[in-house]
Every structure is written in C-alpha cells, then in structure tokens.
Enzyme design. Structure first.
Site, PDB file in Angstrom:
ATOM      1  N   SER A  80      -1.438  15.048   4.112  1.00  0.00           N
ATOM      2  CA  SER A  80      -0.269  14.278   3.680  1.00  0.00           C
ATOM      3  C   SER A  80       0.832  14.369   4.740  1.00  0.00           C
ATOM      4  O   SER A  80       0.610  13.997   5.890  1.00  0.00           O
ATOM      5  CB  SER A  80       0.187  14.745   2.294  1.00  0.00           C
ATOM      6  OG  SER A  80       1.096  13.840   1.722  1.00  0.00           O
ATOM      7  N   ASP A 112      -6.609   7.095  -3.243  1.00  0.00           N
ATOM      8  CA  ASP A 112      -5.500   7.797  -2.593  1.00  0.00           C
ATOM      9  C   ASP A 112      -4.210   6.993  -2.660  1.00  0.00           C
ATOM     10  O   ASP A 112      -4.217   5.776  -2.470  1.00  0.00           O
ATOM     11  CB  ASP A 112      -5.879   8.023  -1.128  1.00  0.00           C
ATOM     12  CG  ASP A 112      -5.197   9.213  -0.495  1.00  0.00           C
ATOM     13  OD1 ASP A 112      -4.017   9.448  -0.803  1.00  0.00           O
ATOM     14  OD2 ASP A 112      -5.847   9.890   0.316  1.00  0.00           O
ATOM     15  N   HIS A 162      -5.482  11.575  -3.522  1.00  0.00           N
ATOM     16  CA  HIS A 162      -4.688  12.158  -2.438  1.00  0.00           C
ATOM     17  C   HIS A 162      -5.067  13.603  -2.131  1.00  0.00           C
ATOM     18  O   HIS A 162      -5.052  14.015  -0.972  1.00  0.00           O
ATOM     19  CB  HIS A 162      -3.209  12.061  -2.810  1.00  0.00           C
ATOM     20  CG  HIS A 162      -2.278  12.288  -1.678  1.00  0.00           C
ATOM     21  ND1 HIS A 162      -2.308  11.554  -0.511  1.00  0.00           N
ATOM     22  CD2 HIS A 162      -1.257  13.196  -1.522  1.00  0.00           C
ATOM     23  CE1 HIS A 162      -1.364  11.977   0.313  1.00  0.00           C
ATOM     24  NE2 HIS A 162      -0.715  12.970  -0.278  1.00  0.00           N
TER      25      HIS A 162
END
Length: 307
Positions: A109, A249, A276
């Site tokens: 991320s 995601d 995610h």
C-alpha cells in the site's frame, strides 16, 4: 526464528526495527526490507511476512516508520514535516545502520508508494522492488475508490455522502458504512485478522500521520498526499520490479498500471479472490509469489530455481 529488536536514531527521533533471522540461512539470499502502509499504520499487519525468513533462508527486516507504532511520535509536528522525503531518508538511515549493502524491498500500500520513491533514486544496494497493492498516483487511487464506492448498496452510499457533507464522519452510521467498503476491498477475511486490528488500533490511538498525509479514510482522501504521483518518474526505476494486487483490491488496475507500463524491468501478478490485504487473505500464495521473485534476484541467482 531468532528475532531481535532495536531503536535506531534518526534525526532527533528513533525508528523501532525488528530483524528476523532464518534458522538455516541460504547462501546468497539477500535481506528483505518490508515497508508498511498507511502512512502511519505500523508494521503489525504485515508482520506475517517474517515467515519468509525461514521459507527463503533470508533475513527479514520490519520497522515502524516514525510517527507510528513503537517509533517516535510527533503529534505536534507541523503538516509539512510529514513528507515522502522524510520516509525515504528514514529508510536510508535504517539500511545504513543495519549495514545492509545489498537488499530487496517490499512495500505494501503506502509502503509500495514509498518503495517507488526509494527506487526512483536508484540506490546502489537495491536488488529488487516488490510493489504490493499500491497506486502510482493518488488521483488514480481516488478515481478507483469512487468507482468501487459507486457499486456499494444505495443505503451505504447515501450514508457516506450525507455524513461527509455534514462533517459527521464520527457518526456510527458513517463508520458502519465505511466498514462495508473495507470488508469488500481492504480485507475480505472474517473475522478481521488480529494483526490488522492491532495496526488499526495503534493508528486510531495516535492518527497524526494518517490524518495528515491521507485523510479521513481509504476513499475520502483529504491529506497532503492527495496530489501525490510518481507516474512520470517510475520510468527511471532500474531495479527489477514485481507489482501485485488483488482482484477486488481498492488499488484498482488503473492505479497500478503505470508501474507496469513504465518501469523497464517489471512483471505483475493479480491474486483472484483477494483484495487490498492479499498477504493476510492468501498468505501462503502471496509469500510463494514473492519468494520466487526474490530468489531470481538474489546475489547468486543462478543457484536458485523459482518455485
């Protein structure tokens, strides 16, 4: 696996670092430095990647970026203190303090965004980069999040819109509505893994970095990163790069495709059924893909056969 922790001075702050050593080191297997997300979410939710130490025979380094977790906090720092450049400098400081001459980097991320920022500078020691569930631009991130938000049930969308317009984002109805998005696109494992809950709890207890740089939540981005982009710069990344994402995601394909389109030596992998937090949803499959990529780019790559 032997695990040690230490605090590394950084400017007038300290970075908390955890080093996991393999029981049986593999000759030529380079260390892996893991960059957590947020910004400001601490390492807890990615700590299961320490299993790569024994699975690949390499050292795995985790650290909490300053402003969160076990590292120094600065809740009173001015807004312009919290910049990507700060965290690039912190990374360099950690690598130097640990004496890592050659290493891999994996960022998840925000960590992947930071990894890209690091790789753009072409550090001599960087053997490879794994960008996991990360956007190349926050404009693309918000556009993708809005597209996913449009697919939420009508009553959920109405609650989000109403409370954002009224500024009542602490209302339980708004919190419940955001959780619907999170359950679909952030972590699809139920109940939510404890590692994720631990990271979330520390961020909520001291949210300076997350609120300053990101904003309210994952799709209502109001922070200083709202105009962040490396779309043009990633063409300068020379390290071999792996880009991974989940089918559902919140980092939608349009957000990470610039990495795949522009980085010269790059490959991508999408995990079906994941979102995610792919590494929490499909931990064994995630680590297997990463392990194979790392092995190809170790110090003595010819000695390895990717699994």
């Amino acid at each position: 696996m032997p695990v040690t922790t230490r605090r590394i001075p950084f400017r007038d702050l300290e970075t908390w670092v955890q080093v996991t050593e393999p029981e049986a080191p593999v000759p030529g297997a380079l260390p892996l430095v893991v960059l957590h997300g947020g910004p400001g979410m601490a390492h807890d939710y990615v700590k299961n990647l320490a299993a790569l130490a024994d699975e690949t025979g390499r050292t795995v380094v985790h650290y909490d970026q300053v402003g969160c977790g076990r590292s120094s906090h600065r809740p009173d720092a001015p807004e312009d203190f919290w910049t990507p450049a700060l965290f690039v400098d912190e990374f360099r400081n950690v690598v130097e303090a640990l004496g890592l001459e050659r290493y891999h980097v994996l960022g998840q991320s925000w960590g992947g965004m930071l990894g890209a920022e690091i790789a753009i500078t072409r550090p001599e020691g960087l053997a490879s980069l794994a960008i996991c569930n990360s956007p190349a631009s926050m404009r693309l991130w918000v556009e993708g999040a809005n597209a996913l938000r449009a697919e939420l049930p009508e009553d959920v969308r109405a609650a989000l819109d109403a409370h954002e317009a009224d500024g009542t984002i602490d209302d339980p109805e708004y919190v419940a509505a955001t959780q619907v998005f999170y359950d679909r696109h952030v972590c699809r494992v139920q109940p939510t893994p404890q590692d994720f809950l631990d990271t979330e709890a520390q961020m909520l207890a001291e949210p300076t970095v997350y609120h300053t740089m990101n904003g309210v939540n994952e799709f209502f981005v109001t922070g200083t990163l709202k105009d962040w982009t490396v779309v043009e710069e990633v063409a300068g990344i020379t390290a071999p790069t792996l880009v991974v994402a989940g089918e559902f995601d919140e980092a939608t394909p349009s957000t990470w495709e610039p990495f795949v389109d522009r980085i010269p030596d790059v490959r991508s992998h999408v995990f079906p059924g994941a979102s995610h937090c792919t590494h929490l949803e499909q931990p064994e499959a995630f680590r297997a893909v990463v392990a194979a990529f790392l092995a190809e780019h170790d110090a003595d790559a010819e000695a390895f056969e990717p699994s």
